[in-house]
Design a protein around this motif. Structure first.
Motif, mmCIF file in Angstrom:
data_model
loop_
_atom_site.group_PDB
_atom_site.id
_atom_site.type_symbol
_atom_site.label_atom_id
_atom_site.label_comp_id
_atom_site.label_asym_id
_atom_site.label_seq_id
_atom_site.Cartn_x
_atom_site.Cartn_y
_atom_site.Cartn_z
ATOM 1 N N MET A 68 11.802 -1.259 -32.442
ATOM 2 C CA MET A 68 10.631 -1.641 -33.037
ATOM 3 C C MET A 68 10.423 -0.716 -34.370
ATOM 4 O O MET A 68 10.420 0.609 -33.932
ATOM 5 C CB MET A 68 9.537 -1.385 -32.019
ATOM 6 C CG MET A 68 8.185 -1.856 -32.380
ATOM 7 S SD MET A 68 6.744 -1.908 -31.176
ATOM 8 C CE MET A 68 6.414 -0.144 -31.140
ATOM 9 N N LEU A 69 9.951 -1.108 -35.372
ATOM 10 C CA LEU A 69 9.426 -0.423 -36.455
ATOM 11 C C LEU A 69 8.305 -0.572 -36.794
ATOM 12 O O LEU A 69 8.021 -1.700 -37.293
ATOM 13 C CB LEU A 69 10.700 -0.736 -37.297
ATOM 14 C CG LEU A 69 10.386 -0.209 -38.879
ATOM 15 C CD1 LEU A 69 10.684 1.328 -38.761
ATOM 16 C CD2 LEU A 69 11.590 -0.695 -39.997
ATOM 17 N N PHE A 113 7.549 9.423 -35.880
ATOM 18 C CA PHE A 113 8.591 9.019 -35.270
ATOM 19 C C PHE A 113 8.728 8.723 -33.900
ATOM 20 O O PHE A 113 9.387 7.609 -33.303
ATOM 21 C CB PHE A 113 9.818 9.908 -35.678
ATOM 22 C CG PHE A 113 10.120 10.168 -37.255
ATOM 23 C CD1 PHE A 113 9.595 9.053 -38.208
ATOM 24 C CD2 PHE A 113 10.695 11.305 -37.561
ATOM 25 C CE1 PHE A 113 9.642 9.558 -39.439
ATOM 26 C CE2 PHE A 113 10.740 11.624 -38.919
ATOM 27 C CZ PHE A 113 10.478 10.692 -39.833
ATOM 28 N N ASP A 114 7.925 9.550 -33.157
ATOM 29 C CA ASP A 114 7.851 9.253 -31.537
ATOM 30 C C ASP A 114 7.221 8.050 -31.266
ATOM 31 O O ASP A 114 7.537 7.134 -30.356
ATOM 32 C CB ASP A 114 7.172 10.321 -30.953
ATOM 33 C CG ASP A 114 7.873 11.644 -31.001
ATOM 34 O OD1 ASP A 114 9.007 11.745 -31.147
ATOM 35 O OD2 ASP A 114 7.041 12.725 -30.845
ATOM 36 N N ASN A 115 6.284 7.385 -32.260
ATOM 37 C CA ASN A 115 5.620 6.232 -31.796
ATOM 38 C C ASN A 115 6.071 5.108 -32.972
ATOM 39 O O ASN A 115 5.582 4.035 -32.964
ATOM 40 C CB ASN A 115 4.135 6.557 -32.089
ATOM 41 C CG ASN A 115 3.194 6.986 -31.015
ATOM 42 O OD1 ASN A 115 3.915 7.289 -30.327
ATOM 43 N ND2 ASN A 115 2.067 7.350 -31.324
ATOM 44 N N LYS A 116 7.378 5.235 -33.327
ATOM 45 C CA LYS A 116 8.102 4.208 -34.090
ATOM 46 C C LYS A 116 7.363 3.911 -35.453
ATOM 47 O O LYS A 116 7.749 2.894 -35.800
ATOM 48 C CB LYS A 116 8.157 3.109 -33.250
ATOM 49 C CG LYS A 116 8.638 3.220 -31.827
ATOM 50 C CD LYS A 116 10.082 4.010 -31.735
ATOM 51 C CE LYS A 116 10.632 3.888 -30.475
ATOM 52 N NZ LYS A 116 12.078 4.562 -30.451
ATOM 53 N N GLU A 168 7.720 4.695 -38.862
ATOM 54 C CA GLU A 168 8.960 5.276 -39.550
ATOM 55 C C GLU A 168 8.909 4.969 -41.227
ATOM 56 O O GLU A 168 9.684 5.391 -42.009
ATOM 57 C CB GLU A 168 10.296 4.751 -38.803
ATOM 58 C CG GLU A 168 10.329 5.382 -37.574
ATOM 59 C CD GLU A 168 11.698 5.140 -36.839
ATOM 60 O OE1 GLU A 168 12.709 4.793 -37.802
ATOM 61 O OE2 GLU A 168 12.054 5.108 -35.747
ATOM 62 N N SER A 193 0.657 8.656 -36.806
ATOM 63 C CA SER A 193 1.028 8.243 -35.468
ATOM 64 C C SER A 193 0.361 6.937 -34.439
ATOM 65 O O SER A 193 0.727 6.428 -33.861
ATOM 66 C CB SER A 193 1.347 9.387 -34.658
ATOM 67 O OG SER A 193 0.180 10.000 -34.331
ATOM 68 N N GLU A 198 5.897 -6.061 -30.436
ATOM 69 C CA GLU A 198 6.829 -5.894 -30.974
ATOM 70 C C GLU A 198 7.002 -7.184 -32.363
ATOM 71 O O GLU A 198 7.463 -6.857 -33.267
ATOM 72 C CB GLU A 198 8.343 -6.266 -30.026
ATOM 73 C CG GLU A 198 8.586 -5.099 -29.245
ATOM 74 C CD GLU A 198 7.656 -5.148 -27.989
ATOM 75 O OE1 GLU A 198 7.707 -4.062 -27.365
ATOM 76 O OE2 GLU A 198 6.889 -5.847 -27.941
#
Length: 255
Positions: A1-2, A27-30, A32, A221, A239
């Motif tokens: 997932m991004l 980044f931890d929460n996708k 990016e 985030s 997603e």
């Protein structure tokens, strides 16, 4: 997932350690992909610092925020315009009209807005619009400028359904942020009429934190919470929200 945050002022954090922690939580929460709107001359170097430090994740815009349009706006615009030479710029923003704080500057706000729209058209870039208590004035300018070369994002959209469709017809996507998580915002009812393909996600950090962080400083985030609420409204998976809204951002920013 991004996930893609199409509007974040992460660069307001100047403490390098805290900034690194903010990015890591993204980044931890996708989250990016982070798009950084410019607001004034001082923002330019701060944004460039982040872009150079995280070249695969942070992307620069250039523009003069309407609240920063003062008597010397022509000189400031020249300086911002010159700053774009030899830099990768993905949008002109954030630009627009704000009548919440100062209505006396409306005329020069309009001039600055139109000038920066011209930059975007000349450079074949999208624009990212700040609109506060100024839908009529914003749409007046956009209607006069409309065409295949006018496109972008109506940032922090909080309007009604008619205004949403007017923006879409003019070539814009709606920037959906933390307000969508507020119970009385009414934005959930508006989105039920809007295709997911016409929205992007944003935080506007450090402002407008979503529930459960409302009233506290926002951060990119937290985009995850906005995406979760959007998934509830559209009754689809998180997603799918991430996939479609990130694809929308790629279409807009061409990256």
């Amino acid at each position: 997932m991004l996930l893609t945050d199409t509007h974040t002022h992460l660069y307001y954090e100047t403490d390098e350690e805290k900034l690194a922690e903010l990015i890591q939580r993204c980044f931890d929460n996708k989250v990016e992909r982070l798009f950084l709107p410019n607001v004034d001359v001082a923002s330019i170097a701060k944004i460039e610092h982040l872009v150079k430090k995280y070249p695969s994740n942070c992307f620069a815009m250039a523009g003069l925020h309407p609240c920063d349009v003062k008597e010397d706006y022509e000189l400031v615009l020249d300086e911002i315009c010159q700053s774009m030479v030899d830099r990768d710029i993905y949008a002109i923003g954030e630009i627009g009209i704000d009548l919440h704080w100062d209505k006396t500057t409306l005329d020069i706000q309009k001039v600055a807005f139109k000038e920066q729209i011209k930059w975007a058209k000349d450079m074949e870039l999208p624009i990212v619009i700040h609109c506060r208590e100024a839908f009529d004035e914003i749409f007046e300018v956009l209607e006069a400028q409309k065409g295949a070369d006018l496109r972008g994002i109506l940032h922090c959209f909080t309007g009604n359904t008619d205004q949403a469709f007017q923006a879409i017809e003019l070539g814009f996507h709606l920037g959906i942020g933390g307000v969508v998580t507020y119970k009385k915002s009414g934005l959930d009812e508006v989105l039920k009429h809007i295709p997911l393909e016409k929205i992007v996600l944003e935080t506007d950090s450090p402002y407008l934190a979503p529930v459960p962080f409302r009233g506290k400083p926002n951060e990119s985030s937290y985009l995850l919470h906005i995406a979760e609420r959007v998934a509830e409204i559209y009754q689809i998976s998180l997603e799918e929200v991430a996939e479609v809204t990130t694809a929308n951002s790629r279409h807009i920013f061409n990256i």
